[in-house]
Design an enzyme around this catalytic site. Structure first.
Site, PDB file in Angstrom:
ATOM      1  N   ASP A  48      76.729  76.020  55.699  1.00 34.47           N
ATOM      2  CA  ASP A  48      77.063  74.741  55.063  1.00 34.47           C
ATOM      3  C   ASP A  48      77.861  73.865  56.019  1.00 34.47           C
ATOM      4  O   ASP A  48      77.676  72.659  56.089  1.00 34.47           O
ATOM      5  CB  ASP A  48      77.891  74.991  53.792  1.00 34.47           C
ATOM      6  CG  ASP A  48      77.014  75.524  52.672  1.00 34.47           C
ATOM      7  OD1 ASP A  48      75.796  75.688  52.904  1.00 34.47           O
ATOM      8  OD2 ASP A  48      77.561  75.787  51.577  1.00 34.47           O
ATOM      9  N   GLU A 131      63.077  45.888  23.336  1.00 33.76           N
ATOM     10  CA  GLU A 131      64.274  46.634  23.748  1.00 33.76           C
ATOM     11  C   GLU A 131      64.347  46.699  25.265  1.00 33.76           C
ATOM     12  O   GLU A 131      63.322  46.559  25.937  1.00 33.76           O
ATOM     13  CB  GLU A 131      64.197  48.052  23.185  1.00 33.76           C
ATOM     14  CG  GLU A 131      63.011  48.803  23.735  1.00 33.76           C
ATOM     15  CD  GLU A 131      62.692  50.059  22.920  1.00 33.76           C
ATOM     16  OE1 GLU A 131      63.165  51.114  23.300  1.00 33.76           O
ATOM     17  OE2 GLU A 131      61.969  49.942  21.900  1.00 33.76           O
ATOM     18  N   LYS A 133      64.311  48.002  29.023  1.00 34.38           N
ATOM     19  CA  LYS A 133      63.712  49.124  29.752  1.00 34.38           C
ATOM     20  C   LYS A 133      64.799  49.656  30.672  1.00 34.38           C
ATOM     21  O   LYS A 133      65.238  48.981  31.604  1.00 34.38           O
ATOM     22  CB  LYS A 133      62.499  48.644  30.550  1.00 34.38           C
ATOM     23  CG  LYS A 133      61.795  49.773  31.273  1.00 34.38           C
ATOM     24  CD  LYS A 133      60.428  49.291  31.760  1.00 34.38           C
ATOM     25  CE  LYS A 133      59.590  50.452  32.280  1.00 34.38           C
ATOM     26  NZ  LYS A 133      60.115  51.059  33.503  1.00 34.38           N
ATOM     27  N   ARG A 154      59.823  64.315  33.321  1.00 34.89           N
ATOM     28  CA  ARG A 154      58.456  63.847  33.117  1.00 34.89           C
ATOM     29  C   ARG A 154      57.477  64.506  34.087  1.00 34.89           C
ATOM     30  O   ARG A 154      56.356  64.808  33.718  1.00 34.89           O
ATOM     31  CB  ARG A 154      58.460  62.326  33.306  1.00 34.89           C
ATOM     32  CG  ARG A 154      57.130  61.693  33.281  1.00 34.89           C
ATOM     33  CD  ARG A 154      57.316  60.182  33.223  1.00 34.89           C
ATOM     34  NE  ARG A 154      56.038  59.548  33.145  1.00 34.89           N
ATOM     35  CZ  ARG A 154      55.368  59.108  34.193  1.00 34.89           C
ATOM     36  NH1 ARG A 154      55.863  59.243  35.393  1.00 34.89           N
ATOM     37  NH2 ARG A 154      54.198  58.528  34.043  1.00 34.89           N
ATOM     38  N   LYS A 307      57.011  47.236  21.597  1.00 33.47           N
ATOM     39  CA  LYS A 307      56.196  48.288  20.978  1.00 33.47           C
ATOM     40  C   LYS A 307      55.733  47.822  19.610  1.00 33.47           C
ATOM     41  O   LYS A 307      56.549  47.338  18.817  1.00 33.47           O
ATOM     42  CB  LYS A 307      57.025  49.571  20.804  1.00 33.47           C
ATOM     43  CG  LYS A 307      57.516  50.146  22.116  1.00 33.47           C
ATOM     44  CD  LYS A 307      58.465  51.307  21.918  1.00 33.47           C
ATOM     45  CE  LYS A 307      59.039  51.719  23.257  1.00 33.47           C
ATOM     46  NZ  LYS A 307      60.158  52.642  23.158  1.00 33.47           N
TER      47      LYS A 307
END
Ligand code: IVH
Length: 706
Positions: A48, A131, A133, A154, A307
């Site tokens: 390290d 709304e 993003k 995702r 939406k």
């Protein structure tokens, strides 16, 4: 060599410009290699302290030579552990993305499309939520019996990473829901983000500790979530807003707005700026309001999402490729800056396109230093009359490559030079041409190398595409390794990836002995290659890198032909002539069309390409896709709609049939299973009768799929 060695030990204060540039390049390479070993291969080769020393030297040189900071500088990188460190989670309901619009007209088109699809009058009143993003990263939270049991990123939309342990440290996210009415099985979806103020504080702490700085709150949130050590995630102030749901035992409400109310009641944070709107005017008013509040918010947003409120209509509208038809992102204008265009370089792409890349005087746009931007193609340079030496306006939107919008002609210096676009490929010397479209007679805007597979740039770019995430997805084989293996003649065509282990065993210099590699990382790579022999057919087709054949087309082809053998047989037949039955069938696959069909026929008309595909098929065994819905009576059937339908529009009928696993075609042949004939059906109906294909009325069809 010896020069680099000397530089390595030279104090930062003694470096000149050229030496500093070389040192930064060396450090960027070395640090990236060590990052890979540490994060992806779990096999660090230095301590390290030694790693920190490399980073500190990089930071010190950057501080002394700020104009030499590289675009791939380690200081701008997120300290994220790449995919392989976490377990994989297959999403039961895919996590798709949103289509974008950029102006009022785009919003109106979005509304028109919905009306057309549903067969509604423009004047019909539909409500939409509007709304912000949120500019963070999407997450899906799975609850069973009210308990948070799994959290996943995702990923590619179909498969993400299991980050449950880290998500449990986020206090905004309920771990247990006691409130009544919470479905027994429910996936909440939303965005994890870091507030701007927390990001500032985090970076100040990082600076104090000599740790790497994050470029923006989104990278900080991503880096914090993807820590192997959850205690680090816990120390980072991550937040969450819910905006939807995935797999669920029952829908949360009848409307989007109703669902938001329930999510709020169950204890999930919802954005306070969500509004319900009833017309394009109201939607645009919310957009303008949020845009003007934007700078005052303590979190980054990059647009407004609309939406459709009614969930039954959302269901009917469904998805097109990877985005819902019922929602859209109205993006804020991209950030811009002006700087000097120093030079133009040509990059050769996978399909031979010559892309001009602007080399810029470094400039900060939206918090990121930009030195390269795309000029798109030859025609764009001509159209914009961009000259070397010009002041140019550049734009950077989200994660896309920055682009040159055009010159500031009032500030054009005397010596500004027109760029002479090369007509030979800089990578292989073949002619580079601008083709003419056979039908329109128009000249292509892109100049292309005619070298095909003899062009090393095209070959290496195809290999990079082949291993990329949405194609073969070979872990541990990134762009950099592909380039190195290509240069060292270890991998020059796709099948050699699959004989890598076998060849390595015969070779004197083993992969494990190469710089940046070790026994463990080599074995891991061989294992991940082995794993991909059973690639899915759509990824296989997409991986071939055929022009105009993207992921969606790859999937359509995989669904249509089923197996690699069938696909190859059909492509061989299709290349014979544009009048062949196979070509016509290919062209008529709904969603394919003449351009992609011609590109496929051209690709398979080239013997080199067929050789590559055949050699590859000796190594891999592409797997058939699962039917979308195997229980449906029309799964795998080919359907043609003709005439005017009364209960749904043609687009809706098609989308619904596809959701049930049917293939929708534009023409009737002996392979057609059903022709659904609406009012006024003509030649297709006649054709069906002649060929003995089953003909259904609209009602009979609806009964069949009910
Ligand atoms: S709705 C089917 N709402 O934007 C997709 N997404 O480009 C439904 N995002 O991956 C997404 N804020 O991570 C939705 N209020 C919002 C959002 C939002 C941010 C992200 C999300 C998604 C991406 C789509």
């Amino acid at each position: 060599m010896s020069k680099t060695k000397n530089q390595k030990d030279k104090p930062v204060s003694a470096l000149d410009d050229a030496e500093a540039r070389e040192e930064l390049a060396r450090l960027a390479g070395e640090i990236a290699d060590h990052d890979l070993l540490y994060h992806q291969k779990d096999a660090p080769e230095i301590s390290d302290a030694a790693y920190d020393a490399l980073r500190q030297r990089n930071d010190a040189i950057e501080a002394r030579f700020p104009n030499l900071v590289r675009e791939d500088s380690p200081s701008s990188k997120v300290g994220a552990a790449p995919a392989s460190a976490f377990g994989k989670v297959v999403h039961r309901v895919p996590m798709l993305s949103l289509g974008n619009v950029f102006d009022e007209e785009g919003v109106r088109d979005f509304l028109d499309r919905i009306c057309r699809f549903l067969g509604l009058d423009q004047t019909d009143e539909l409500a939409f939520t509007a709304e912000p993003k949120i500019d963070g990263l999407s997450i899906t939270l799975r609850y069973e019996g009210g308990k948070l049991v799994q959290a996943a990123t995702r990923g590619d939309g179909f498969e993400g990473e299991n980050v449950t342990a880290n998500v449990r440290t986020i206090s905004d996210i309920p771990k247990q829901i006691e409130t009544g009415g919470f479905p027994d099985r429910f996936e909440v979806r939303g965005e994890i983000y870091m507030s701007r103020s927390a990001f500032q504080t985090l970076n100040e702490d990082q600076l104090r500790r000599g740790d790497r700085l994050f470029a923006n709150p989104r990278n900080a949130a991503a880096g914090s979530l993807r820590q192997l050590d959850s205690t680090i995630t816990a120390s980072r102030p991550l937040r969450f807003f819910a905006y939807g749901w995935g797999d669920a035992a029952e829908p949360p409400a009848e409307t989007q707005d109703g669902a938001y109310k329930r999510l709020r009641a169950w204890g999930f944070p919802l954005n306070p700026l969500i509004k319900l709107t009833r017309s394009a005017e109201e939607m645009l008013a919310v957009y303008r309001g949020i845009e003007s509040d934007r700078s005052g918010l303590d979190y980054d947003i990059d647009g407004v999402v609309y939406k459709l409120d009614r969930l039954d209509l959302q269901e009917r509208l469904g998805f097109v490729s990877r985005s819902p038809r019922w929602a859209v992102a109205h993006k804020f204008p991209a950030e811009k800056a002006t700087t000097v265009l120093r030079d133009i370089e040509i990059q050769v792409g996978r399909t031979g396109s010559l892309t001009p890349v602007a080399k810029l005087e470094p400039v900060t746009v939206g918090g990121v230093v930009v030195q390269n931007a795309t000029l798109h193609n030859e025609a764009e340079i001509e159209r914009k009359d961009v000259r070397i030496g010009d002041m140019v306006i550049i734009q950077r939107a989200g994660d896309v490559i920055p682009q040159v919008l055009g010159p500031v002609t009032e500030k054009r210096p005397k010596g500004a030079k027109r760029f002479v676009f090369p007509d030979i490929c800089p990578a292989c010397g073949s002619h580079a041409v601008r083709e003419e479209d056979e039908r329109t007679g128009k000249r292509d805007v892109v100049r292309r190398c005619t070298g095909g597979l003899i062009c090393p740039a095209q070959r290496v770019e195809r290999l990079k595409h082949f291993v990329s995430r949405n194609a073969f997805d070979i872990e541990g084989l990134g762009e950099k390794s592909i380039q190195e293996f290509y240069d060292d003649e270890i991998i020059q065509s796709p099948q050699q990836i699959f004989t890598l282990a076998e060849e390595d065993a015969k070779r004197e210099q083993k992969l494990a002995d190469r710089e940046g590699w070790g026994e463990l990382s080599a074995q891991k790579l061989f294992a991940s290659i082995e794993d991909r022999r059973a690639v899915k057919l759509d990824r296989f087709i997409f991986g071939l890198g055929i022009r105009h054949v993207g992921e969606i087309t790859g999937r359509l082809l995989a669904r249509t032909y089923g197996t690699a053998e069938n696909f190859l047989r059909a492509m061989r037949a299709a290349r014979e002539s544009r009048g062949s039955e196979a070509f016509v069938e290919l062209k008529n696959i709904d969603g394919i069309g003449p351009t992609a069909a011609a590109a496929l026929a051209d690709f398979f008309g080239e013997p080199h390409n067929v050789d590559v595909v055949e050699a590859l098929l000796e190594q891999v065994n592409p797997q058939e896709l699962e039917a979308v819905d195997q229980t449906s009576p029309v799964s795998g059937k080919t359907v043609v709609f003709t005439g005017t339908l009364e209960k749904m529009t043609r687009s809706e009928a098609k989308a619904r049939a596809e959701r049930l696993g049917a293939k929708v075609s534009g023409s009737v042949s002996k392979n057609t299973d059903y022709v659904v004939a609406g009012l006024g059906a003509g030649s297709k109906l006649k054709n069906a009768k002649e060929l003995g294909v089953a003909v259904l009325t609209e009602d009979e069809w609806l009964d069949l799929i009910a």
